[in-house]
Motif scaffolding. Structure first.
Motif, mmCIF file in Angstrom:
data_model
loop_
_atom_site.group_PDB
_atom_site.id
_atom_site.type_symbol
_atom_site.label_atom_id
_atom_site.label_comp_id
_atom_site.label_asym_id
_atom_site.label_seq_id
_atom_site.Cartn_x
_atom_site.Cartn_y
_atom_site.Cartn_z
ATOM 1 N N LEU A 103 0.816 -1.247 -0.038
ATOM 2 C CA LEU A 103 0.349 -0.056 -0.059
ATOM 3 C C LEU A 103 1.161 1.202 -0.175
ATOM 4 N N VAL A 104 1.260 1.630 -1.195
ATOM 5 C CA VAL A 104 2.275 2.748 -1.397
ATOM 6 C C VAL A 104 1.839 3.649 -2.437
ATOM 7 N N TYR A 105 2.400 4.581 -2.691
ATOM 8 C CA TYR A 105 2.390 5.560 -3.757
ATOM 9 C C TYR A 105 2.438 4.857 -5.206
ATOM 10 N N ASP A 106 1.592 5.070 -5.916
ATOM 11 C CA ASP A 106 1.966 4.443 -7.158
ATOM 12 C C ASP A 106 3.322 4.352 -7.997
ATOM 13 N N ALA A 107 3.929 5.870 -7.756
ATOM 14 C CA ALA A 107 5.048 6.064 -8.345
ATOM 15 C C ALA A 107 6.194 5.400 -7.776
ATOM 16 N N LEU A 108 5.991 4.829 -6.461
ATOM 17 C CA LEU A 108 6.898 4.143 -5.803
ATOM 18 C C LEU A 108 7.032 2.513 -6.341
ATOM 19 N N MET A 109 5.901 2.101 -6.865
ATOM 20 C CA MET A 109 5.995 0.904 -7.173
ATOM 21 C C MET A 109 7.121 0.257 -7.926
ATOM 22 N N PRO A 110 7.772 0.743 -8.782
ATOM 23 C CA PRO A 110 8.708 0.392 -9.683
ATOM 24 C C PRO A 110 10.003 -0.256 -8.508
ATOM 25 N N GLU A 111 10.275 0.459 -7.483
ATOM 26 C CA GLU A 111 11.273 0.049 -6.645
ATOM 27 C C GLU A 111 10.872 -1.242 -6.081
ATOM 28 N N PHE A 112 9.754 -1.862 -6.241
ATOM 29 C CA PHE A 112 9.457 -3.433 -5.948
ATOM 30 C C PHE A 112 9.260 -4.436 -7.073
ATOM 31 N N ASP A 113 9.749 -3.805 -8.293
ATOM 32 C CA ASP A 113 9.632 -4.612 -9.484
ATOM 33 C C ASP A 113 9.920 -6.208 -9.421
ATOM 34 N N GLY A 114 11.108 -6.214 -8.763
ATOM 35 C CA GLY A 114 11.726 -7.704 -8.714
ATOM 36 C C GLY A 114 11.284 -8.414 -7.596
ATOM 37 N N VAL A 115 10.402 -7.958 -6.779
ATOM 38 C CA VAL A 115 9.909 -8.656 -5.566
ATOM 39 C C VAL A 115 8.730 -9.504 -5.844
ATOM 40 N N ASP A 116 8.628 -10.595 -5.435
ATOM 41 C CA ASP A 116 7.604 -11.581 -5.354
ATOM 42 C C ASP A 116 6.347 -11.153 -4.638
ATOM 43 N N LYS A 117 5.308 -10.790 -5.380
ATOM 44 C CA LYS A 117 4.072 -10.140 -4.675
ATOM 45 C C LYS A 117 2.970 -11.079 -4.596
ATOM 46 N N SER A 118 3.204 -12.273 -5.117
ATOM 47 C CA SER A 118 2.097 -13.216 -5.050
ATOM 48 C C SER A 118 1.704 -13.888 -3.884
ATOM 49 N N ASN A 119 0.402 -14.378 -3.498
ATOM 50 C CA ASN A 119 -0.134 -14.871 -2.193
ATOM 51 C C ASN A 119 0.785 -14.019 -0.959
ATOM 52 N N PRO A 120 0.442 -12.848 -0.654
ATOM 53 C CA PRO A 120 1.315 -12.076 0.113
ATOM 54 C C PRO A 120 1.154 -12.721 1.554
ATOM 55 N N ASN A 121 2.411 -12.493 2.290
ATOM 56 C CA ASN A 121 2.498 -12.864 3.595
ATOM 57 C C ASN A 121 3.181 -11.743 4.665
ATOM 58 N N CYS A 122 2.977 -10.509 4.073
ATOM 59 C CA CYS A 122 3.210 -9.282 5.160
ATOM 60 C C CYS A 122 2.540 -8.163 4.075
ATOM 61 N N VAL A 123 2.569 -6.987 5.008
ATOM 62 C CA VAL A 123 2.092 -5.884 4.191
ATOM 63 C C VAL A 123 3.033 -4.747 4.463
ATOM 64 N N VAL A 124 3.412 -4.226 3.204
ATOM 65 C CA VAL A 124 4.311 -2.816 3.474
ATOM 66 C C VAL A 124 3.516 -1.765 3.128
ATOM 67 N N ILE A 125 3.553 -0.758 4.015
ATOM 68 C CA ILE A 125 2.893 0.545 3.704
ATOM 69 C C ILE A 125 3.663 1.681 3.853
ATOM 70 N N GLY A 126 3.483 2.743 2.886
ATOM 71 C CA GLY A 126 4.429 3.958 2.683
ATOM 72 C C GLY A 126 3.481 4.965 2.887
ATOM 73 N N ASP A 127 4.094 6.245 2.594
ATOM 74 C CA ASP A 127 2.994 7.250 2.502
ATOM 75 C C ASP A 127 2.315 7.241 0.941
ATOM 76 N N ALA A 128 1.029 6.646 1.332
ATOM 77 C CA ALA A 128 0.268 6.520 -0.134
ATOM 78 C C ALA A 128 -0.573 7.519 -0.488
ATOM 79 N N ALA A 129 -0.703 8.539 0.413
ATOM 80 C CA ALA A 129 -1.594 9.834 0.308
ATOM 81 C C ALA A 129 -2.966 9.315 -0.012
ATOM 82 N N GLU A 130 -3.394 10.026 -1.359
ATOM 83 C CA GLU A 130 -4.785 9.618 -1.668
ATOM 84 C C GLU A 130 -5.116 8.331 -2.048
ATOM 85 N N LYS A 131 -4.016 7.446 -1.932
ATOM 86 C CA LYS A 131 -4.502 5.779 -1.943
ATOM 87 C C LYS A 131 -4.718 5.659 -0.536
ATOM 88 N N PHE A 132 -4.710 6.250 0.403
ATOM 89 C CA PHE A 132 -5.172 5.667 1.671
ATOM 90 C C PHE A 132 -6.796 5.717 1.818
#
Lengths: 273, 273
Positions: A103-132
């Motif tokens: 749950l992060v700002y759209d523009a931050l997503m590319p930082e996580f490009d190489g990370v497996d996000k299937s069947n999630p087993n944790c949550v990462v939140i950043g300053d998501a602003a309007e996305k909150f």
């Protein structure tokens, strides 16, 4: 009236770490605006014999983007000098084999490009602003509450920040919300986490007592730096509020009206302006 | 397997207070759905010699509306039997001469019709659901942070509730968010506040030890009732989760699979089914 007592340590300093938003610039529409004197202050620090790094909880864009923004505002700054939470989070996720729901700002997503996000087993939140939004908060909550051992990472724990149109709630507020909802304690990645400050010191190859942190956030910049043994100076720009001077647990080693004044005081004291 | 030990107090009971959402019905699209057996259980309680009241943190509609909804679902219930936070909040605001900024469900607004909301000097939040947007949270935050002494009222402090399409975050989560942002402690109006439970007992003209609360929320229903000296029984419907049975601070006096079973156990024990 500037308080100058804190500059007595200036002669033994070997490095300075600067917070970015609220010290170098105020964010807001477009690129935001440089705080008067800050561009020149960074230039003077770079011309001095002090090592310089930038340490930010900025999570609204990948580092490439916000460094480019700072460059457009006139700052002499490059990516390798900047430490931010997202790359640190990616390292932690990899180390522990975790698959995040983000749950992060759209523009931050590319930082996580190489990370497996299937069947999630944790949550990462950043300053998501309007996305909150309520819907997105519910989605993050449902992932957490569905885990046997809910694991929540928060990219910083700031309460609010200042944009050109006023104060805005920061990620820490939503971290507290999810902590309460799920009876968990978040792991904070970014300031004021000691791990984060130590990684910057390591990169500078300096000891904590040789380095000063300058920021506008009393708890996350000043308090975080002091906790690992650095000096922490607060500037009266950005989110600074007069009530910070009566804070129950954190007292800055010094204060200055703005970065330009702080740098001027440090460099004058060192006698190498 | 029903645990029946708790029914030993049934013979000395003079009244029962029922939570509504998660006990009588599950909310969701439209009116939501009655929990099987609950309509009949309420009818049986009313036919008994026990006094009956309903105590809810429902703040998504004025009492008239949600009582009408319960009636459509088949429940024999009237407005004067129902205690909810909004009317209690209006009384507090009047008593203390406070002018609220409201962050509540649109349908709840009429409860505050007669209240001066100009130039607000406090914030009242209820379960605002979709209205808990980033923009609305920022607005409430800015009102609070602009006050010399930020005053925040929260209509309940629930963590989440169950709708027919899943768990949803409740007002307590957003209360914690604003508490952290502004360094304040909210005043909770509604369950589990002792004041709120005592006002219901007062209306029943009964002593706490003569009354049992039945709810699905361990902390707000059971814990709140126990705190004023009532018995608290949890039903395994609504937001009940098996982990409630290992809760660190609250232990229910008894549990039942659903309201129908709880009522059956109480009335059987009293020998007047």
């Amino acid at each position: 009236m500037a308080d100058t007592g804190w500059t007595s340590c200036a002669t033994s300093l070997k490095g300075v770490i600067l917070d970015m938003c609220g010290v170098l610039y105020d964010s807001g529409e477009g690129d935001g605006v440089a705080i008067p004197g800050s561009v020149e202050a960074v230039r003077r620090l770079k011309a001095s014999d002090l090592k310089l790094r930038f340490c930010t909880n900025e999570t609204q864009a990948v580092r490439e983007k916000f460094v480019a923004k700072l460059q457009r505002l006139g700052f002499d700054i490059c990516i390798s000098e900047v430490f931010s939470p997202a790359p640190a989070a990616v390292a932690v996720l990899r180390e522990r084999g975790l698959r995040p729901h983000l749950l992060v700002y759209d523009a931050l997503m590319p930082e996580f490009d190489g990370v497996d996000k299937s069947n999630p087993n944790c949550v990462v939140i950043g300053d998501a602003a309007e996305k909150f939004s309520y819907a997105n908060m519910n989605e993050a909550f449902r992932v957490l509450i569905g885990l046997e051992k809910p694991t929540l990472f928060s990219l910083g724990k700031g309460k609010y920040y200042k944009e050109t149109d006023g104060l805005k709630l920061d990620v820490g507020v939503y971290m507290k919300a999810l902590e309460y909802a799920c009876d968990v304690e978040a792991e904070v990645i970014g300031k004021p986490s000691a791990t984060f400050f130590l990684s910057v010191l390591n990169d500078m190859a300096l000891q904590p007592h040789e380095v000063m942190m300058i920021g506008d956030d009393l708890v996350n910049d000043v308090g975080g730096a002091q906790q690992v043994g650095m000096k922490g100076v607060q500037v009266r720009t950005g989110k600074y509020r007069p009530s910070d001077q009566q804070h129950p647990t954190v007292t800055a080693d010094g204060t200055a009206d703005h970065l330009a004044q702080a740098v001027d005081m440090i460099l004058s004291r060192r006698g190498k302006p």
